[in-house]
Design an enzyme around this catalytic site. Sequence first.
Site, short mmCIF file in Angstrom:
data_model
loop_
_atom_site.label_atom_id
_atom_site.label_comp_id
_atom_site.label_asym_id
_atom_site.label_seq_id
_atom_site.Cartn_x
_atom_site.Cartn_y
_atom_site.Cartn_z
N ASP A 38 0.83 -1.20 0.00
CA ASP A 38 0.00 0.00 0.00
C ASP A 38 0.86 1.25 0.00
O ASP A 38 1.99 1.24 0.47
CB ASP A 38 -0.84 0.03 1.28
N LYS A 60 -2.13 4.56 -4.11
CA LYS A 60 -2.19 5.73 -5.01
C LYS A 60 -0.99 6.63 -4.72
O LYS A 60 -0.66 6.90 -3.58
CB LYS A 60 -3.49 6.47 -4.85
N MET A 176 -8.62 9.71 8.13
CA MET A 176 -9.17 10.18 6.86
C MET A 176 -10.10 11.37 7.05
O MET A 176 -11.14 11.47 6.40
CB MET A 176 -9.94 9.03 6.16
N1 SAH Z 1 -4.82 0.74 8.51
C1 SAH Z 1 -4.34 2.08 8.70
C2 SAH Z 1 -5.40 3.11 8.34
C3 SAH Z 1 -5.74 3.12 6.86
S1 SAH Z 1 -6.88 4.37 6.46
C4 SAH Z 1 -3.87 2.23 10.15
O1 SAH Z 1 -4.13 1.36 10.98
O2 SAH Z 1 -3.21 3.23 10.44
C5 SAH Z 1 -5.80 5.67 5.90
C6 SAH Z 1 -5.71 6.77 6.94
O3 SAH Z 1 -4.84 6.38 7.99
C7 SAH Z 1 -5.12 8.07 6.43
O4 SAH Z 1 -6.06 8.85 5.74
C8 SAH Z 1 -4.71 8.73 7.73
O5 SAH Z 1 -5.82 9.26 8.40
C9 SAH Z 1 -4.22 7.53 8.52
N2 SAH Z 1 -2.76 7.35 8.45
C10 SAH Z 1 -2.10 6.29 7.99
N3 SAH Z 1 -0.76 6.43 8.18
C11 SAH Z 1 -0.59 7.63 8.78
C12 SAH Z 1 0.53 8.34 9.28
N4 SAH Z 1 1.78 7.87 9.19
N5 SAH Z 1 0.30 9.54 9.89
C13 SAH Z 1 -0.93 10.04 10.03
N6 SAH Z 1 -2.03 9.41 9.59
C14 SAH Z 1 -1.87 8.22 8.98
#
Ligand code: SAH
Length: 256
Positions: A38, A60, A176
């Site tokens: 991803d 993306k 998000m």
């Molecule tokens: N499975 C992931 C979430 C996926 S949804 C998890 O557990 O973190 C995607 C969202 O995750 C992004 O829009 C953002 O809100 C958050 N996200 C993922 N990585 C991030 C990071 N390093 N810093 C801040 N937000 C993050």
Amino acid sequence: MSQRKPIVHLVGAGPGDPELLTVKAIRAIRSASVLLVDDLVGDGVLRYARKSARIVHVGKRGGCASTPQAFIEKLMAAEALKGERVVRLKGGDPFVFGRGGEEAQHLRALGIDVEVVNGITSGLAAATSLGVPLTHREHAHGVMFVTGHARHDDAALHWPTLAAAAAQGITLVIYMGIATIESLQRGLLQGLAADTPVAVVQHASLPQQRHVQCVLRDLVTTVSREQIGSPAIIVVGDVLRAADCLGLHLPKALAA
Ligand code: SAH
């Protein structure tokens, strides 16, 4: 061709910092012959992949549309059925948003085993990087992980309900939320005081991490002034007051 039962490992890559990977995740990445990766997976995490592994980026980049979910699911299944050791690397935890549950269901329906390896979800990493104890008992008695990107257009119902929970001492950790930040702020103000503390953390755990802290009424203007974009976590609640008094030493890059 391998005689093993086909299996896909859905592996949480954590928030980005490779030091936050679990030992199990590292082991799975090392043993993979095919990795489907991803966008939110930090580049440093891939250093554990074998040189011979086939790495397919399915997220993306630069605003292009994501590789369609159906294609990702098809590819995972096809590779597993060929006997490849397939690792599906997902940002954070595979089962916290990000459609890991749908992928597991799809694979199991095809008779493919699924092993899930937890990762540190970005909501936890974001809070900790600011020294925010999400459930500090003087300020909160629970925490909710919520999405700002509702599947159906029910956000209008979503925010006032969550605001009511937050007003009762539930910390909100919003994933998000940047794209819908105006309706999020408007909705939360229906049930929360305008001076409720809020923090937004972009790129949590990575060297380029940035954050802002403000009160709810100023959320939209602060985020736009400071140009905080995705990926970001929004934390809402009085626990942010506890962060100030803990005197934790933030990593240098974050202290500014
Ligand atoms: N499975 C992931 C979430 C996926 S949804 C998890 O557990 O973190 C995607 C969202 O995750 C992004 O829009 C953002 O809100 C958050 N996200 C993922 N990585 C991030 C990071 N390093 N810093 C801040 N937000 C993050």
